[in-house]
Write a protein that holds these residues in place. Structure first.
Motif, PDB file in Angstrom:
ATOM      1  N   PHE A   8      45.563  49.862  54.215  1.00 15.66           N
ATOM      2  CA  PHE A   8      44.942  48.747  53.506  1.00 15.66           C
ATOM      3  C   PHE A   8      44.385  47.735  54.502  1.00 15.66           C
ATOM      4  O   PHE A   8      44.907  47.577  55.612  1.00 15.66           O
ATOM      5  CB  PHE A   8      45.979  48.017  52.638  1.00 15.66           C
ATOM      6  CG  PHE A   8      46.710  48.894  51.673  1.00 15.66           C
ATOM      7  CD1 PHE A   8      47.781  49.658  52.083  1.00 15.66           C
ATOM      8  CD2 PHE A   8      46.318  48.956  50.348  1.00 15.66           C
ATOM      9  CE1 PHE A   8      48.459  50.487  51.199  1.00 15.66           C
ATOM     10  CE2 PHE A   8      46.988  49.770  49.455  1.00 15.66           C
ATOM     11  CZ  PHE A   8      48.054  50.533  49.881  1.00 15.66           C
ATOM     12  N   TYR A  56      43.426  43.559  54.268  1.00 14.22           N
ATOM     13  CA  TYR A  56      43.432  42.318  53.521  1.00 14.22           C
ATOM     14  C   TYR A  56      42.740  41.246  54.356  1.00 14.22           C
ATOM     15  O   TYR A  56      42.749  41.294  55.595  1.00 14.22           O
ATOM     16  CB  TYR A  56      44.866  41.857  53.232  1.00 14.22           C
ATOM     17  CG  TYR A  56      45.587  42.643  52.174  1.00 14.22           C
ATOM     18  CD1 TYR A  56      46.206  43.843  52.482  1.00 14.22           C
ATOM     19  CD2 TYR A  56      45.661  42.184  50.862  1.00 14.22           C
ATOM     20  CE1 TYR A  56      46.888  44.567  51.512  1.00 14.22           C
ATOM     21  CE2 TYR A  56      46.334  42.898  49.891  1.00 14.22           C
ATOM     22  CZ  TYR A  56      46.947  44.090  50.228  1.00 14.22           C
ATOM     23  OH  TYR A  56      47.611  44.804  49.255  1.00 14.22           O
ATOM     24  N   GLN A  99      42.367  36.915  54.836  1.00 13.21           N
ATOM     25  CA  GLN A  99      42.966  35.623  54.497  1.00 13.21           C
ATOM     26  C   GLN A  99      42.046  34.511  54.982  1.00 13.21           C
ATOM     27  O   GLN A  99      41.805  34.365  56.181  1.00 13.21           O
ATOM     28  CB  GLN A  99      44.344  35.477  55.145  1.00 13.21           C
ATOM     29  CG  GLN A  99      45.068  34.202  54.746  1.00 13.21           C
ATOM     30  CD  GLN A  99      46.428  34.066  55.402  1.00 13.21           C
ATOM     31  OE1 GLN A  99      46.660  34.568  56.495  1.00 13.21           O
ATOM     32  NE2 GLN A  99      47.353  33.390  54.725  1.00 13.21           N
ATOM     33  N   ASN A 156      44.219  28.471  54.505  1.00 14.74           N
ATOM     34  CA  ASN A 156      45.041  27.872  53.448  1.00 14.74           C
ATOM     35  C   ASN A 156      44.991  28.645  52.132  1.00 14.74           C
ATOM     36  O   ASN A 156      45.123  28.055  51.052  1.00 14.74           O
ATOM     37  CB  ASN A 156      44.624  26.417  53.208  1.00 14.74           C
ATOM     38  CG  ASN A 156      44.764  25.586  54.468  1.00 14.74           C
ATOM     39  OD1 ASN A 156      45.779  25.637  55.161  1.00 14.74           O
ATOM     40  ND2 ASN A 156      43.719  24.841  54.793  1.00 14.74           N
ATOM     41  N   ARG A 157      44.787  29.935  52.214  1.00 12.15           N
ATOM     42  CA  ARG A 157      44.751  30.776  51.014  1.00 12.15           C
ATOM     43  C   ARG A 157      45.686  31.957  51.190  1.00 12.15           C
ATOM     44  O   ARG A 157      46.127  32.284  52.298  1.00 12.15           O
ATOM     45  CB  ARG A 157      43.325  31.308  50.791  1.00 12.15           C
ATOM     46  CG  ARG A 157      42.255  30.244  50.661  1.00 12.15           C
ATOM     47  CD  ARG A 157      42.314  29.558  49.324  1.00 12.15           C
ATOM     48  NE  ARG A 157      42.022  30.453  48.221  1.00 12.15           N
ATOM     49  CZ  ARG A 157      40.803  30.761  47.797  1.00 12.15           C
ATOM     50  NH1 ARG A 157      39.747  30.238  48.387  1.00 12.15           N
ATOM     51  NH2 ARG A 157      40.647  31.577  46.771  1.00 12.15           N
ATOM     52  N   GLY A 158      45.990  32.622  50.094  1.00 12.77           N
ATOM     53  CA  GLY A 158      46.751  33.859  50.162  1.00 12.77           C
ATOM     54  C   GLY A 158      45.871  35.012  50.597  1.00 12.77           C
ATOM     55  O   GLY A 158      44.667  34.872  50.765  1.00 12.77           O
ATOM     56  N   LEU A 159      46.497  36.162  50.802  1.00 16.47           N
ATOM     57  CA  LEU A 159      45.745  37.349  51.214  1.00 16.47           C
ATOM     58  C   LEU A 159      44.986  37.936  50.042  1.00 16.47           C
ATOM     59  O   LEU A 159      45.469  37.951  48.907  1.00 16.47           O
ATOM     60  CB  LEU A 159      46.696  38.414  51.774  1.00 16.47           C
ATOM     61  CG  LEU A 159      47.112  38.270  53.224  1.00 16.47           C
ATOM     62  CD1 LEU A 159      48.010  37.064  53.426  1.00 16.47           C
ATOM     63  CD2 LEU A 159      47.809  39.539  53.695  1.00 16.47           C
ATOM     64  N   PHE A 212      42.909  41.449  48.814  1.00 14.86           N
ATOM     65  CA  PHE A 212      42.699  42.865  49.065  1.00 14.86           C
ATOM     66  C   PHE A 212      41.226  43.142  49.329  1.00 14.86           C
ATOM     67  O   PHE A 212      40.337  42.675  48.607  1.00 14.86           O
ATOM     68  CB  PHE A 212      43.178  43.652  47.854  1.00 14.86           C
ATOM     69  CG  PHE A 212      42.802  45.090  47.849  1.00 14.86           C
ATOM     70  CD1 PHE A 212      41.788  45.557  47.021  1.00 14.86           C
ATOM     71  CD2 PHE A 212      43.452  45.989  48.668  1.00 14.86           C
ATOM     72  CE1 PHE A 212      41.442  46.883  47.005  1.00 14.86           C
ATOM     73  CE2 PHE A 212      43.105  47.327  48.654  1.00 14.86           C
ATOM     74  CZ  PHE A 212      42.094  47.777  47.823  1.00 14.86           C
ATOM     75  N   LEU A 215      40.912  35.573  58.780  1.00  7.75           N
ATOM     76  CA  LEU A 215      41.983  36.342  59.417  1.00  7.75           C
ATOM     77  C   LEU A 215      42.134  37.655  58.653  1.00  7.75           C
ATOM     78  O   LEU A 215      42.257  37.652  57.422  1.00  7.75           O
ATOM     79  CB  LEU A 215      43.282  35.541  59.361  1.00  7.75           C
ATOM     80  CG  LEU A 215      44.507  36.074  60.087  1.00  7.75           C
ATOM     81  CD1 LEU A 215      44.239  36.270  61.571  1.00  7.75           C
ATOM     82  CD2 LEU A 215      45.682  35.113  59.889  1.00  7.75           C
ATOM     83  N   PHE A 238      44.047  41.375  58.082  1.00 10.09           N
ATOM     84  CA  PHE A 238      45.298  42.104  58.264  1.00 10.09           C
ATOM     85  C   PHE A 238      45.138  43.551  57.840  1.00 10.09           C
ATOM     86  O   PHE A 238      44.624  43.843  56.752  1.00 10.09           O
ATOM     87  CB  PHE A 238      46.414  41.487  57.411  1.00 10.09           C
ATOM     88  CG  PHE A 238      46.895  40.157  57.881  1.00 10.09           C
ATOM     89  CD1 PHE A 238      46.390  38.990  57.323  1.00 10.09           C
ATOM     90  CD2 PHE A 238      47.851  40.062  58.872  1.00 10.09           C
ATOM     91  CE1 PHE A 238      46.849  37.756  57.761  1.00 10.09           C
ATOM     92  CE2 PHE A 238      48.312  38.823  59.306  1.00 10.09           C
ATOM     93  CZ  PHE A 238      47.805  37.673  58.748  1.00 10.09           C
ATOM     94  N   PHE A 271      52.711  45.066  57.709  1.00 13.77           N
ATOM     95  CA  PHE A 271      51.471  44.419  58.105  1.00 13.77           C
ATOM     96  C   PHE A 271      51.354  44.336  59.617  1.00 13.77           C
ATOM     97  O   PHE A 271      52.352  44.199  60.332  1.00 13.77           O
ATOM     98  CB  PHE A 271      51.426  42.997  57.544  1.00 13.77           C
ATOM     99  CG  PHE A 271      51.174  42.929  56.068  1.00 13.77           C
ATOM    100  CD1 PHE A 271      52.228  43.025  55.169  1.00 13.77           C
ATOM    101  CD2 PHE A 271      49.891  42.755  55.576  1.00 13.77           C
ATOM    102  CE1 PHE A 271      52.001  42.969  53.801  1.00 13.77           C
ATOM    103  CE2 PHE A 271      49.660  42.697  54.208  1.00 13.77           C
ATOM    104  CZ  PHE A 271      50.716  42.803  53.325  1.00 13.77           C
TER     105      PHE A 271
END
Lengths: 118, 113
Positions: A34, A36, A38, A41-44, A46, A88, A90, A108
């Motif tokens: 996978f 992801y 980011q 200041n946010r979540g990951l 997909f 960013l 991942f 991760f």
């Protein structure tokens, strides 16, 4: 134990140029892979996944990734980078089968900061 | 759908205090996860749950507890906060092992001083 390596802490690229963010993995059996993204200041979020089938998978926002089993790699690519791609990224892996009732636990990488400049 | 929501967004705790980080999802997902994100370290799994009433430890469970009384909610409890728990905490969910991708909340930034 499964692991993911993202060898570059940061990748810099000019807008309009192609970009590659590298990922290598180690896992028992066939991998589920996978990417992801980011934003600050946010979540990951997909981006894309490889489960089986074609080695080149396409995802959101024009990104694609190439699965290479012999090199145990899953590099993220985009033909023409945009400033808005700066974020960013991942890479994550899990085994292709569920060995216990543990759900799809992901491992991760440490992340690669992508900076796209004008 | 609101997706995965987390509260609070920010919190400062003193050493030894306790708090609960809230997580809720409205996608009817069976699987839920708590991660912590430290700079340059990626995400580490703290606890996960495969359904209401079922939880299990991840890689870094020490100092934390969870419960899962409903499908929607998965709170994370910090007892006796320590500076080492300063981190950004993310909750995530997925429908099942066959629904491969996980959906993440916006995170809670916790500082312990």
């Amino acid at each position: 134990a499964q692991s993911v390596a993202q060898p570059e802490d940061q990748v810099n690229v000019a807008e309009g140029n192609p970009l590659t963010v590298k990922c290598t993995y180690s896992v028992s059996g066939n991998p589920y892979l996978f990417w992801y993204v980011q934003y600050p200041n946010r979540g990951l979020q997909f981006l894309l996944k490889y489960i089986t089938g074609d080695n080149l998978v396409k995802g959101s926002y024009g990104f694609e990734a190439e699965f290479n089993k012999s090199q145990t790699s899953f590099h993220l690519k985009k033909p023409s980078a945009l400033v808005s791609d700066s974020a960013l990224y991942f890479c994550a892996v899990r085994p292709g089968i569920i060995l216990t009732g543990g759900g799809n636990k992901l491992t991760f990488g440490t992340g690669t900061q992508l900076k796209v400049e004008l | 759908n609101a997706g995965v929501t987390q509260t609070p967004k920010f919190r400062i705790l003193k050493i030894g205090q306790s708090m609960t980080l809230q997580c809720a999802q409205d996608m009817n997902h069976n699987y839920m996860y708590w991660y912590r994100q430290d700079p340059g370290m990626g995400l580490k799994l703290i606890y996960y749950s495969v359904g209401a009433g079922i939880t299990d430890k991840g890689e870094v469970p020490n100092g934390y507890n969870v419960s899962r009384s409903t499908t929607e909610d998965f709170p994370l409890r910090l007892e006796l906060a320590a500076p080492s728990q300063t981190s950004v905490y993310f909750c995530a969910s997925s429908y099942s092992p066959d629904s491969y991708e996980q959906y993440f909340g916006p995170g809670t930034r916790l500082t312990v001083t």
